[in-house]
Write an enzyme that holds these catalytic residues in place. Sequence first.
Site, PDB file in Angstrom:
ATOM      1  N   HIS A 223      -9.405  -8.330 -78.191  1.00  9.93           N
ATOM      2  CA  HIS A 223      -8.993  -7.822 -76.883  1.00  9.93           C
ATOM      3  C   HIS A 223     -10.149  -7.039 -76.281  1.00  9.93           C
ATOM      4  CE1 HIS A 223      -6.006  -6.523 -73.903  1.00  9.93           C
ATOM      5  NE2 HIS A 223      -6.599  -5.346 -73.935  1.00  9.93           N
TER       6      HIS A 223
ATOM      7  N   ASP B   8       5.997  -3.220 -72.116  1.00 10.51           N
ATOM      8  CA  ASP B   8       4.651  -3.023 -71.568  1.00 10.51           C
ATOM      9  C   ASP B   8       4.569  -3.504 -70.132  1.00 10.51           C
ATOM     10  OD1 ASP B   8       1.807  -2.382 -71.652  1.00 10.51           O
ATOM     11  OD2 ASP B   8       1.560  -4.549 -71.504  1.00 10.51           O
TER      12      ASP B   8
ATOM     13  N   ARG C  94       2.945   2.456 -64.218  1.00 10.96           N
ATOM     14  CA  ARG C  94       1.721   3.260 -64.376  1.00 10.96           C
ATOM     15  C   ARG C  94       0.729   2.958 -63.261  1.00 10.96           C
ATOM     16  NH1 ARG C  94      -0.335   1.494 -69.829  1.00 10.96           N
ATOM     17  NH2 ARG C  94      -2.096   2.841 -69.345  1.00 10.96           N
TER      18      ARG C  94
ATOM     19  N   SER D 290       0.015   0.326 -74.913  1.00  7.94           N
ATOM     20  CA  SER D 290       0.025  -0.925 -74.169  1.00  7.94           C
ATOM     21  C   SER D 290      -0.740  -2.025 -74.915  1.00  7.94           C
ATOM     22  CB  SER D 290      -0.587  -0.657 -72.790  1.00  7.94           C
ATOM     23  OG  SER D 290      -0.819  -1.852 -72.100  1.00  7.94           O
TER      24      SER D 290
ATOM     25  N   LYS E 297       1.184  -5.084 -77.536  1.00  8.85           N
ATOM     26  CA  LYS E 297       1.065  -6.514 -77.188  1.00  8.85           C
ATOM     27  C   LYS E 297       0.551  -7.319 -78.380  1.00  8.85           C
ATOM     28  CE  LYS E 297      -1.384  -6.110 -73.272  1.00  8.85           C
ATOM     29  NZ  LYS E 297      -1.250  -4.981 -72.364  1.00  8.85           N
TER      30      LYS E 297
HETATM   31  N1  URA Z   1      -5.403  -2.775 -70.963  1.00 10.94           N
HETATM   32  C1  URA Z   1      -4.089  -2.871 -71.291  1.00 10.94           C
HETATM   33  O1  URA Z   1      -3.643  -3.897 -71.773  1.00 10.94           O
HETATM   34  N2  URA Z   1      -3.297  -1.815 -71.085  1.00 10.94           N
HETATM   35  C2  URA Z   1      -3.745  -0.658 -70.564  1.00 10.94           C
HETATM   36  O2  URA Z   1      -2.972   0.266 -70.419  1.00 10.94           O
HETATM   37  C3  URA Z   1      -5.107  -0.568 -70.200  1.00 10.94           C
HETATM   38  C4  URA Z   1      -5.915  -1.644 -70.431  1.00 10.94           C
END
Ligand code: URA
Length: 433
Positions: free
Chosen positions: A83, A162, A169, A184, A188
């Site tokens: 990621h 999320d 947010r 977050s 995931k």
């Molecule tokens: N990337 C994400 O997936 N979530 C966040 O809160 C910030 C960056």
Amino acid sequence: MKSLEELIEVKRDGGTHTADELQRLVSAFVSGEMPDYQMAAWLMAAFIRGLDSAETAALTEAMARSGRMVDLSSIPGVKVDKHSTGGVGDTTTLVLAPLVASCGVPVAKMSGRGLGFTGGTLDKLESIPGFTVTLEPDDFLSQVRDVGLAVIGQSPDVDPADKKMYALRDVTATVPSIPLIVGSIISKKVAGGADAIVLDVKVGSGAFMKTEADARALAAELARVGELLGRTVVCILTDMDQPLGRAVGNALEVREAIATLKGEGPADLTELCLVLGAKMLVLGGIAEEEREARDLLLDSIATGRALDTFRAWVQAQGGDERVADDVSLLPIGAHTRAVAAEAAGWIAGFDAEGVGRAAMATGAGRARKEDDIDPSAGLELEVKVGQRVEAGDTLATLYASDAALLDEAEVRLRNAVRIGTEAVEPPPLFLEA
Ligand code: URA
Ligand code: CA
């Protein structure tokens, strides 16, 4: 049991939540029992007061369990996900997924779309004619078993907490909070079935974390919370003060990814893929050490196995795999403009966000979730920080389907490139690897 209002009070007053309380907040929000205005108040309290690592781990776990959990146990081997915390022109997934899969690490990945000045892997993949990012769960798993990789869109029933929290947010100024970002990202990945995660934390003007200190704190917390949840999380810190590679735009980045898989890509993108890929091979148990892993990756590129895997992947997801050998099959903006330097000097820096916004102005991005993007639009930078330029040298080439878009894109691009009168050292890409 505390009421939702009392739970908000706990955080407002700087208290510490129990795991049960966080579980209740998440499930009440996802079910609709907790309205947006109450969650917005809690998010702001959490933003200001913070969450400790145990609270963040409990929040993350509750988020991951808020929907369907992807079960990758039918795929042999350690499932390693990657990621990036987001950036401009970040083409790494398009290169890394087939590259590490060609070396034996299974890649079962869910990716996102671009929003604002940052691009998204799904939009890039969809610029390949015919490519689909929607697969039934069973087809997703069998493709990973047969081809070694599959990349699909985040399904709405995986980690719905999320999606709902991020949307809130985004409009309540509570995105740049370390515990909320950790929750977050890790939720995931856990919901997506990852055993181990390699994270590329971006630092700089084009990233959520603008300073090195903030990025280091984020990386440390990502690793700590991952460990509390039984996942190995490895972070690297990379510079986002200039876009990665040269291409910013969807089909343009696919072209760049194909070049990189052939060993002909930009040096910074290639190096980042080798560093991230080596960590993935070690976590996946394919190599003992990163040095050995790097050699495996280089060999896959040199022998054409990486590109073969890319071809098989594109074909499996309905795309025209001939793009691997003929990039002219990818859409490219009919109208181009070379933006030339007005004076001589050295490239002193970029406003990476500004470069992203210039690409958006060509039609490559979307301002709102509902907007369409133009896969053929974008830009290619011809310069990097530290490079000497003469007046008239091309800084970037812009591509658009509509010539009328080029004027604004040019202004934005010019404003995003700083040319100085003194020589500058090229900045290191890696702050920590
Ligand atoms: N990337 C994400 O997936 N979530 C966040 O809160 C910030 C960056
Ligand atoms: Ca790029």
